[in-house]
Design a protein around this motif. Structure first.
Motif, PDB file in Angstrom:
ATOM      1  N   GLU A  31       0.832  -1.208   0.000  1.00  0.00           N
ATOM      2  CA  GLU A  31       0.000   0.000   0.000  1.00  0.00           C
ATOM      3  C   GLU A  31       0.871   1.265   0.000  1.00  0.00           C
ATOM      4  O   GLU A  31       0.558   2.224  -0.693  1.00  0.00           O
ATOM      5  N   LEU A  32       1.941   1.258   0.772  1.00  0.00           N
ATOM      6  CA  LEU A  32       2.853   2.399   0.789  1.00  0.00           C
ATOM      7  C   LEU A  32       3.483   2.597  -0.584  1.00  0.00           C
ATOM      8  O   LEU A  32       3.581   3.717  -1.078  1.00  0.00           O
ATOM      9  N   ALA A  33       3.898   1.502  -1.208  1.00  0.00           N
ATOM     10  CA  ALA A  33       4.495   1.600  -2.544  1.00  0.00           C
ATOM     11  C   ALA A  33       3.512   2.211  -3.529  1.00  0.00           C
ATOM     12  O   ALA A  33       3.882   3.102  -4.312  1.00  0.00           O
ATOM     13  N   TRP A  34       2.268   1.776  -3.527  1.00  0.00           N
ATOM     14  CA  TRP A  34       1.267   2.344  -4.436  1.00  0.00           C
ATOM     15  C   TRP A  34       1.005   3.805  -4.120  1.00  0.00           C
ATOM     16  O   TRP A  34       0.828   4.630  -5.029  1.00  0.00           O
ATOM     17  N   ALA A  35       0.995   4.166  -2.852  1.00  0.00           N
ATOM     18  CA  ALA A  35       0.795   5.566  -2.479  1.00  0.00           C
ATOM     19  C   ALA A  35       1.940   6.432  -3.008  1.00  0.00           C
ATOM     20  O   ALA A  35       1.706   7.532  -3.521  1.00  0.00           O
ATOM     21  N   LEU A  36       3.164   5.932  -2.922  1.00  0.00           N
ATOM     22  CA  LEU A  36       4.305   6.693  -3.431  1.00  0.00           C
ATOM     23  C   LEU A  36       4.286   6.786  -4.951  1.00  0.00           C
ATOM     24  O   LEU A  36       4.605   7.834  -5.521  1.00  0.00           O
ATOM     25  N   ILE A  37       3.916   5.703  -5.617  1.00  0.00           N
ATOM     26  CA  ILE A  37       3.849   5.713  -7.085  1.00  0.00           C
ATOM     27  C   ILE A  37       2.787   6.691  -7.569  1.00  0.00           C
ATOM     28  O   ILE A  37       2.943   7.331  -8.610  1.00  0.00           O
ATOM     29  N   ASN A  38       1.723   6.849  -6.818  1.00  0.00           N
ATOM     30  CA  ASN A  38       0.649   7.765  -7.209  1.00  0.00           C
ATOM     31  C   ASN A  38       0.849   9.183  -6.681  1.00  0.00           C
ATOM     32  O   ASN A  38      -0.017  10.039  -6.880  1.00  0.00           O
ATOM     33  N   SER A  39       1.975   9.453  -6.041  1.00  0.00           N
ATOM     34  CA  SER A  39       2.230  10.789  -5.501  1.00  0.00           C
ATOM     35  C   SER A  39       2.668  11.740  -6.611  1.00  0.00           C
ATOM     36  O   SER A  39       3.206  11.336  -7.646  1.00  0.00           O
ATOM     37  N   ASP A  40       2.435  13.033  -6.386  1.00  0.00           N
ATOM     38  CA  ASP A  40       2.869  14.050  -7.347  1.00  0.00           C
ATOM     39  C   ASP A  40       4.379  14.033  -7.525  1.00  0.00           C
ATOM     40  O   ASP A  40       4.884  14.246  -8.626  1.00  0.00           O
ATOM     41  N   GLU A  41       5.095  13.779  -6.447  1.00  0.00           N
ATOM     42  CA  GLU A  41       6.559  13.747  -6.535  1.00  0.00           C
ATOM     43  C   GLU A  41       7.030  12.698  -7.528  1.00  0.00           C
ATOM     44  O   GLU A  41       7.906  12.955  -8.358  1.00  0.00           O
ATOM     45  N   PHE A  42       6.452  11.523  -7.490  1.00  0.00           N
ATOM     46  CA  PHE A  42       6.839  10.467  -8.430  1.00  0.00           C
ATOM     47  C   PHE A  42       6.409  10.830  -9.853  1.00  0.00           C
ATOM     48  O   PHE A  42       7.193  10.692 -10.794  1.00  0.00           O
ATOM     49  N   LEU A  43       5.195  11.319 -10.012  1.00  0.00           N
ATOM     50  CA  LEU A  43       4.669  11.623 -11.343  1.00  0.00           C
ATOM     51  C   LEU A  43       5.458  12.710 -12.045  1.00  0.00           C
ATOM     52  O   LEU A  43       5.652  12.648 -13.264  1.00  0.00           O
ATOM     53  N   PHE A  44       5.925  13.713 -11.312  1.00  0.00           N
ATOM     54  CA  PHE A  44       6.606  14.831 -11.942  1.00  0.00           C
ATOM     55  C   PHE A  44       8.123  14.738 -11.924  1.00  0.00           C
ATOM     56  O   PHE A  44       8.789  15.486 -12.633  1.00  0.00           O
ATOM     57  N   GLN A  45       8.679  13.836 -11.138  1.00  0.00           N
ATOM     58  CA  GLN A  45      10.134  13.693 -11.085  1.00  0.00           C
ATOM     59  C   GLN A  45      10.653  12.542 -11.951  1.00  0.00           C
ATOM     60  O   GLN A  45      11.828  12.511 -12.292  1.00  0.00           O
TER      61      GLN A  45
END
Length: 46
Positions: A31-45
């Protein structure tokens, strides 16, 4: 280390506290991994 793998950085102290509560079992880590993958930081970096 989920943060290092997904976001290419170490977690802050606050993030570490949250991650420690989530990562008590495999389902929480997932669940933490999916939350990080769906974060703005991951999407834009990455």
């Amino acid at each position: 280390m989920v943060y290092l793998t997904i976001l290419s950085r170490y977690p802050s102290d606050d993030e570490m506290l949250i991650a420690n509560t989530w990562c008590q079992d495999a389902a929480g880590t997932r669940e933490l991994a999916w939350a990080l993958i769906n974060s703005d930081e991951f999407l834009f970096q990455h």
